[in-house]
Write a protein that holds these residues in place. Sequence first.
Motif, PDB file in Angstrom:
ATOM      1  N   ARG A  27     -68.441 -10.448  23.848  1.00 33.17           N
ATOM      2  CA  ARG A  27     -68.508 -11.733  23.150  1.00 33.17           C
ATOM      3  C   ARG A  27     -67.140 -12.127  22.599  1.00 33.17           C
ATOM      4  O   ARG A  27     -66.751 -13.299  22.651  1.00 33.17           O
ATOM      5  CB  ARG A  27     -69.530 -11.639  22.010  1.00 33.17           C
ATOM      6  CG  ARG A  27     -69.732 -12.949  21.259  1.00 33.17           C
ATOM      7  CD  ARG A  27     -70.791 -12.820  20.188  1.00 33.17           C
ATOM      8  NE  ARG A  27     -70.454 -11.787  19.217  1.00 33.17           N
ATOM      9  CZ  ARG A  27     -71.180 -11.537  18.130  1.00 33.17           C
ATOM     10  NH1 ARG A  27     -72.277 -12.238  17.902  1.00 33.17           N
ATOM     11  NH2 ARG A  27     -70.816 -10.603  17.288  1.00 33.17           N
ATOM     12  N   ASN A  28     -66.395 -11.151  22.096  1.00 32.04           N
ATOM     13  CA  ASN A  28     -65.061 -11.441  21.572  1.00 32.04           C
ATOM     14  C   ASN A  28     -64.117 -11.933  22.659  1.00 32.04           C
ATOM     15  O   ASN A  28     -63.353 -12.885  22.449  1.00 32.04           O
ATOM     16  CB  ASN A  28     -64.473 -10.186  20.916  1.00 32.04           C
ATOM     17  CG  ASN A  28     -65.115  -9.878  19.577  1.00 32.04           C
ATOM     18  OD1 ASN A  28     -65.826 -10.703  19.011  1.00 32.04           O
ATOM     19  ND2 ASN A  28     -64.880  -8.675  19.081  1.00 32.04           N
ATOM     20  N   ILE A  29     -64.171 -11.292  23.832  1.00 32.62           N
ATOM     21  CA  ILE A  29     -63.307 -11.724  24.937  1.00 32.62           C
ATOM     22  C   ILE A  29     -63.705 -13.120  25.414  1.00 32.62           C
ATOM     23  O   ILE A  29     -62.847 -13.968  25.682  1.00 32.62           O
ATOM     24  CB  ILE A  29     -63.380 -10.703  26.094  1.00 32.62           C
ATOM     25  CG1 ILE A  29     -62.645  -9.417  25.706  1.00 32.62           C
ATOM     26  CG2 ILE A  29     -62.766 -11.292  27.371  1.00 32.62           C
ATOM     27  CD1 ILE A  29     -62.679  -8.337  26.747  1.00 32.62           C
ATOM     28  N   ALA A  30     -65.005 -13.372  25.493  1.00 33.43           N
ATOM     29  CA  ALA A  30     -65.476 -14.698  25.911  1.00 33.43           C
ATOM     30  C   ALA A  30     -65.007 -15.770  24.928  1.00 33.43           C
ATOM     31  O   ALA A  30     -64.581 -16.857  25.331  1.00 33.43           O
ATOM     32  CB  ALA A  30     -66.999 -14.695  26.009  1.00 33.43           C
ATOM     33  N   LYS A  31     -65.065 -15.448  23.642  1.00 37.48           N
ATOM     34  CA  LYS A  31     -64.657 -16.400  22.613  1.00 37.48           C
ATOM     35  C   LYS A  31     -63.150 -16.618  22.647  1.00 37.48           C
ATOM     36  O   LYS A  31     -62.667 -17.741  22.500  1.00 37.48           O
ATOM     37  CB  LYS A  31     -65.088 -15.883  21.242  1.00 37.48           C
ATOM     38  CG  LYS A  31     -64.902 -16.878  20.102  1.00 37.48           C
ATOM     39  CD  LYS A  31     -65.463 -16.300  18.813  1.00 37.48           C
ATOM     40  CE  LYS A  31     -65.321 -17.296  17.672  1.00 37.48           C
ATOM     41  NZ  LYS A  31     -65.828 -16.729  16.398  1.00 37.48           N
ATOM     42  N   LYS A  32     -62.405 -15.539  22.845  1.00 38.92           N
ATOM     43  CA  LYS A  32     -60.944 -15.614  22.851  1.00 38.92           C
ATOM     44  C   LYS A  32     -60.435 -16.511  23.970  1.00 38.92           C
ATOM     45  O   LYS A  32     -59.541 -17.337  23.778  1.00 38.92           O
ATOM     46  CB  LYS A  32     -60.374 -14.197  23.014  1.00 38.92           C
ATOM     47  CG  LYS A  32     -58.859 -14.119  23.107  1.00 38.92           C
ATOM     48  CD  LYS A  32     -58.201 -14.370  21.779  1.00 38.92           C
ATOM     49  CE  LYS A  32     -56.694 -14.141  21.863  1.00 38.92           C
ATOM     50  NZ  LYS A  32     -56.031 -14.384  20.572  1.00 38.92           N
ATOM     51  N   TYR A  33     -61.008 -16.344  25.177  1.00 35.32           N
ATOM     52  CA  TYR A  33     -60.513 -17.064  26.347  1.00 35.32           C
ATOM     53  C   TYR A  33     -61.408 -18.213  26.785  1.00 35.32           C
ATOM     54  O   TYR A  33     -61.227 -18.754  27.885  1.00 35.32           O
ATOM     55  CB  TYR A  33     -60.307 -16.081  27.509  1.00 35.32           C
ATOM     56  CG  TYR A  33     -59.228 -15.057  27.226  1.00 35.32           C
ATOM     57  CD1 TYR A  33     -57.887 -15.419  27.263  1.00 35.32           C
ATOM     58  CD2 TYR A  33     -59.552 -13.749  26.895  1.00 35.32           C
ATOM     59  CE1 TYR A  33     -56.884 -14.492  26.994  1.00 35.32           C
ATOM     60  CE2 TYR A  33     -58.566 -12.811  26.625  1.00 35.32           C
ATOM     61  CZ  TYR A  33     -57.232 -13.192  26.674  1.00 35.32           C
ATOM     62  OH  TYR A  33     -56.257 -12.263  26.404  1.00 35.32           O
ATOM     63  N   ARG A  34     -62.361 -18.565  25.943  1.00 34.72           N
ATOM     64  CA  ARG A  34     -63.294 -19.666  26.217  1.00 34.72           C
ATOM     65  C   ARG A  34     -64.017 -19.481  27.559  1.00 34.72           C
ATOM     66  O   ARG A  34     -64.204 -20.425  28.319  1.00 34.72           O
ATOM     67  CB  ARG A  34     -62.563 -21.011  26.214  1.00 34.72           C
ATOM     68  CG  ARG A  34     -61.973 -21.401  24.868  1.00 34.72           C
ATOM     69  CD  ARG A  34     -61.478 -22.844  24.894  1.00 34.72           C
ATOM     70  NE  ARG A  34     -60.960 -23.243  23.611  1.00 34.72           N
ATOM     71  CZ  ARG A  34     -59.673 -23.125  23.257  1.00 34.72           C
ATOM     72  NH1 ARG A  34     -58.813 -22.627  24.128  1.00 34.72           N
ATOM     73  NH2 ARG A  34     -59.269 -23.517  22.081  1.00 34.72           N
TER      74      ARG A  34
END
Length: 318
Positions: A27-34
């Motif tokens: 979820r953090n990676i998805a949020k970071k890179y949209r």
Amino acid sequence: MLIKTLLVLFGFILIIIGADLLVDGARNIAKKYRIPDVVIGLTIVSLGTSFPEIMITISSAKNDYHDLIFGNALGSNIVNLALILGIIALIKPVHLDRDTKNVHLPLAVMATAVLAFMGNGLIGGHLVISRLEGWLLIAMSVIYFIVPAYKSLHRIQLSKQHAHPTADHISVTKSVIYIVLGFIALKFGADFAVDNAKIIGESIGIPESIIGLTIVGMGTALPELITSITATLKGTEGLAIGNLIGSCILNLFLIIGLGAVINPLDYLPIFNLELVFLFGLTFLVWVFSYIGKRNTLSRVEGSILIACFVGYMVILLG
């Protein structure tokens, strides 16, 4: 028997911890890179939660446990689409985005049909999944993951040109560590749970084919179950849907293909019942996206899926 039971429980605990770490990191990676949650679910998360199936397939293929490979793959898919997806819909009505509805679900239906054609000799002319067919299945799994991921990431790049950079400060290194630790916990947790549950099943006289479709199939689906529930509770149900559908494609294409490449797999007619049920189940989920509230899997539809799973288990064990 007591020690085996305790090891099964310990495996469950590891799976829960691993799922929590995996979801947070993804979820953090998805949020970071949209990156859309569903894309992360289809790729990183589905590959991670499918590790138990991959490990069991490699071991089973080397030891000629063909029944266990088919039972594991088909049983896991039935658990994914009937039990897990039904539970998620009961927790929270599930939104199915355009790509899931128009691309991924139809491909899941097609994957079931392809395996049925191969297994029943309608492609190769014999009741064996050959090495050539195994490589074909693996190639289809690679294409399946590359094309949708590329299209989604291309859209992301276009949208970034018109978007402001995110103000969130999320450590990518920490997220990757979470994902790796999650994979490890899921892998060893599934090993503890499945291996010891299998021993318990064998000790009370359950046949190998039934063990594959029930204990092993349900056991190796535990990572998908806990990860999907965790993702839904944390508000990232797109990740959960991508995880489930991606795992289903992996099971039918990559898992069966990998087993056949290692050792051509004998196909037993008994698996036709499970394939027909799985085909109908996958098609039903696809139909649900068009009826009722469009693009949404409701709590009622989730209850129907769970009822289908209960009926399947009653018939299988009856």
